[in-house]
Design an enzyme around this catalytic site. Sequence first.
Site, PDB file in Angstrom:
ATOM      1  N   ASP A 252       9.247  26.630 -37.258  1.00  0.00           N
ATOM      2  CA  ASP A 252       9.927  26.365 -36.001  1.00  0.00           C
ATOM      3  C   ASP A 252      10.888  27.513 -35.713  1.00  0.00           C
ATOM      4  O   ASP A 252      11.250  28.272 -36.619  1.00  0.00           O
ATOM      5  CB  ASP A 252      10.700  25.040 -36.045  1.00  0.00           C
ATOM      6  CG  ASP A 252      10.914  24.458 -34.655  1.00  0.00           C
ATOM      7  OD1 ASP A 252       9.998  23.783 -34.145  1.00  0.00           O
ATOM      8  OD2 ASP A 252      11.970  24.717 -34.056  1.00  0.00           O
TER       9      ASP A 252
ATOM     10  N   ASP B  48       1.836  21.906 -31.889  1.00  0.00           N
ATOM     11  CA  ASP B  48       2.368  20.841 -31.032  1.00  0.00           C
ATOM     12  C   ASP B  48       3.349  21.531 -30.086  1.00  0.00           C
ATOM     13  O   ASP B  48       4.542  21.592 -30.339  1.00  0.00           O
ATOM     14  CB  ASP B  48       3.053  19.790 -31.901  1.00  0.00           C
ATOM     15  CG  ASP B  48       3.550  18.606 -31.096  1.00  0.00           C
ATOM     16  OD1 ASP B  48       3.156  18.481 -29.932  1.00  0.00           O
ATOM     17  OD2 ASP B  48       4.353  17.818 -31.634  1.00  0.00           O
TER      18      ASP B  48
ATOM     19  N   CYS C 260       4.801  24.390 -34.697  1.00  0.00           N
ATOM     20  CA  CYS C 260       5.965  23.994 -33.889  1.00  0.00           C
ATOM     21  C   CYS C 260       6.470  22.677 -34.456  1.00  0.00           C
ATOM     22  O   CYS C 260       6.437  21.634 -33.792  1.00  0.00           O
ATOM     23  CB  CYS C 260       5.602  23.865 -32.416  1.00  0.00           C
ATOM     24  SG  CYS C 260       4.914  25.348 -31.667  1.00  0.00           S
ATOM     25  N   ALA C 261       6.957  22.709 -35.675  1.00  0.00           N
ATOM     26  CA  ALA C 261       7.178  21.490 -36.455  1.00  0.00           C
ATOM     27  C   ALA C 261       8.353  20.660 -35.977  1.00  0.00           C
ATOM     28  O   ALA C 261       8.376  19.446 -36.165  1.00  0.00           O
ATOM     29  CB  ALA C 261       7.365  21.844 -37.933  1.00  0.00           C
TER      30      ALA C 261
ATOM     31  N   CYS D 225       2.574  16.628 -25.351  1.00  0.00           N
ATOM     32  CA  CYS D 225       2.833  15.270 -24.851  1.00  0.00           C
ATOM     33  C   CYS D 225       2.996  15.351 -23.338  1.00  0.00           C
ATOM     34  O   CYS D 225       3.895  14.755 -22.757  1.00  0.00           O
ATOM     35  CB  CYS D 225       4.055  14.642 -25.527  1.00  0.00           C
ATOM     36  SG  CYS D 225       5.571  15.621 -25.440  1.00  0.00           S
TER      37      CYS D 225
ATOM     38  N   LYS E 226       5.084  15.362 -37.452  1.00  0.00           N
ATOM     39  CA  LYS E 226       3.658  15.515 -37.736  1.00  0.00           C
ATOM     40  C   LYS E 226       3.436  16.154 -39.103  1.00  0.00           C
ATOM     41  O   LYS E 226       2.403  15.916 -39.743  1.00  0.00           O
ATOM     42  CB  LYS E 226       2.985  16.309 -36.625  1.00  0.00           C
ATOM     43  CG  LYS E 226       2.941  15.552 -35.297  1.00  0.00           C
ATOM     44  CD  LYS E 226       2.173  16.292 -34.233  1.00  0.00           C
ATOM     45  CE  LYS E 226       2.149  15.498 -32.933  1.00  0.00           C
ATOM     46  NZ  LYS E 226       3.498  15.351 -32.332  1.00  0.00           N
TER      47      LYS E 226
ATOM     48  N   ARG F 126      16.639  22.276 -36.442  1.00  0.00           N
ATOM     49  CA  ARG F 126      15.552  21.293 -36.530  1.00  0.00           C
ATOM     50  C   ARG F 126      14.916  21.306 -37.916  1.00  0.00           C
ATOM     51  O   ARG F 126      14.625  20.248 -38.490  1.00  0.00           O
ATOM     52  CB  ARG F 126      14.498  21.564 -35.456  1.00  0.00           C
ATOM     53  CG  ARG F 126      14.938  21.185 -34.046  1.00  0.00           C
ATOM     54  CD  ARG F 126      13.777  21.152 -33.088  1.00  0.00           C
ATOM     55  NE  ARG F 126      13.249  22.470 -32.805  1.00  0.00           N
ATOM     56  CZ  ARG F 126      13.593  23.217 -31.752  1.00  0.00           C
ATOM     57  NH1 ARG F 126      14.487  22.755 -30.892  1.00  0.00           N
ATOM     58  NH2 ARG F 126      13.050  24.404 -31.555  1.00  0.00           N
TER      59      ARG F 126
END
Length: 436
Positions: A269, A315, A245-246, A368, A251, A274
């Site tokens: 992704d 992520d 999930c870049a 997060c 990251k 993105r």
Amino acid sequence: MTPAARLAATAELLQSIEATPRRPSDATANDFFRARRFIGGGDRRVVADTLWSIIRQRIRLDWHLRQAKSDPSARLLLAAYLIIAEGRGMAAIEAIFVGGKFAMEPLDARERRVLAALIGKSLRDPAMPDNVALNLPLWAYPLFLARFGETLPAEMAAMEQGAPLDMRANLLRTTRDAAAVALAAEGIATAPTPYSPWGLRAEGRKPVTNTEAFKTGLIEIQDEGSQLIALLTDARPGMRVADFCAGAAGKTLALAATMANSGRITACDTSNVRLEGAVRRLRRAGVDNAERHLLTPGDKWTKRRAGSFDRVLVDAPCTGSGTWRRNPDAPLRTRPEDLAELVVLQQDIIDRAAELVRPGGRLVYATCSLFTDENEGQMQGFLERHPDFAVLPADALWAELRPGVAAPCAGPYLATSPARHGTDGFFAAVLERRAP
């Protein structure tokens, strides 16, 4: 602009945000200022600072206005903030609402009555419900309480403070010490972060993206908690790594550095925008061992590459509750149904990503978020569905990766928070696939 004109612009911008409550406020603000280039830089900062201060206190301001038997219009929110947070009296408020081309229309009788009832009030009122006193949406309060218990007031106090500016020294181009020297030469003082071996921290807002250190790829802006996820992924030179999930590849950049540009990293992704946005960042950082892959419905890429990666980082998209100090409008935009939808999405993503991990390889799941359903709850369900994976305790891994440096937390998972660690709230779990 006059002070009254600045506040009129603030109210107008606040009204625009109110009209699109599900849209990120910074996007609305960017459009607002882009359409009003006549607003100078100094005036823009004053308008923006006032706006974000109001948004940060919105839950408390709404409560005060409800106590005064009023709905929270943009005008009243602005005036309520000036009275309650800045201590202005009615005469000062009346002087702002004077009408004319560059000021707000005069207050009507109802608005005066409402605002008069707020004189002498403070942001934190003893009569407030617990969630309002802590500046939390009602639905989110029990989730935060479950995470922090008696330390919740301290955590929420830290969440209301401005976040520091964390940067990661790009080891492909420099060292942490050399990056600090380069930034200092451009007037930006930093200190090493306590946990990340690559992190530098500056207090307050600094024009980092205007520095040569940033432009030449010596540093990247990245919260220390996010850096720790890259650290625990332990991507080494020569490995095959997938950042599943870049996004814009934050990251990916950190992992490429730990790999010393050796091996292969694939940034995946579902958004082509993105991934395209990552190209410039990868080039600036000097990354040449990365490729991009757009994940599309019906894509066979995952199945074709099943069992071929040494490290897979997920992520996952999440509520972002660990970053609410940076995004004060997020608690207002996020709904409980968003959490429910994200939990389902996270489960699907991690199950698909797990297919890529070779026997003996590792899957790293990160968010997060501070909510158990998105973190430990996801791990419990995943391990039940995938008995061929086992948790590698984060504290044991830390001892290998950072010998002599105290681990940020004990236990099987990494879990950071603003009050305890000075970072955003991050969660990470490292899972190893057993050999058959």
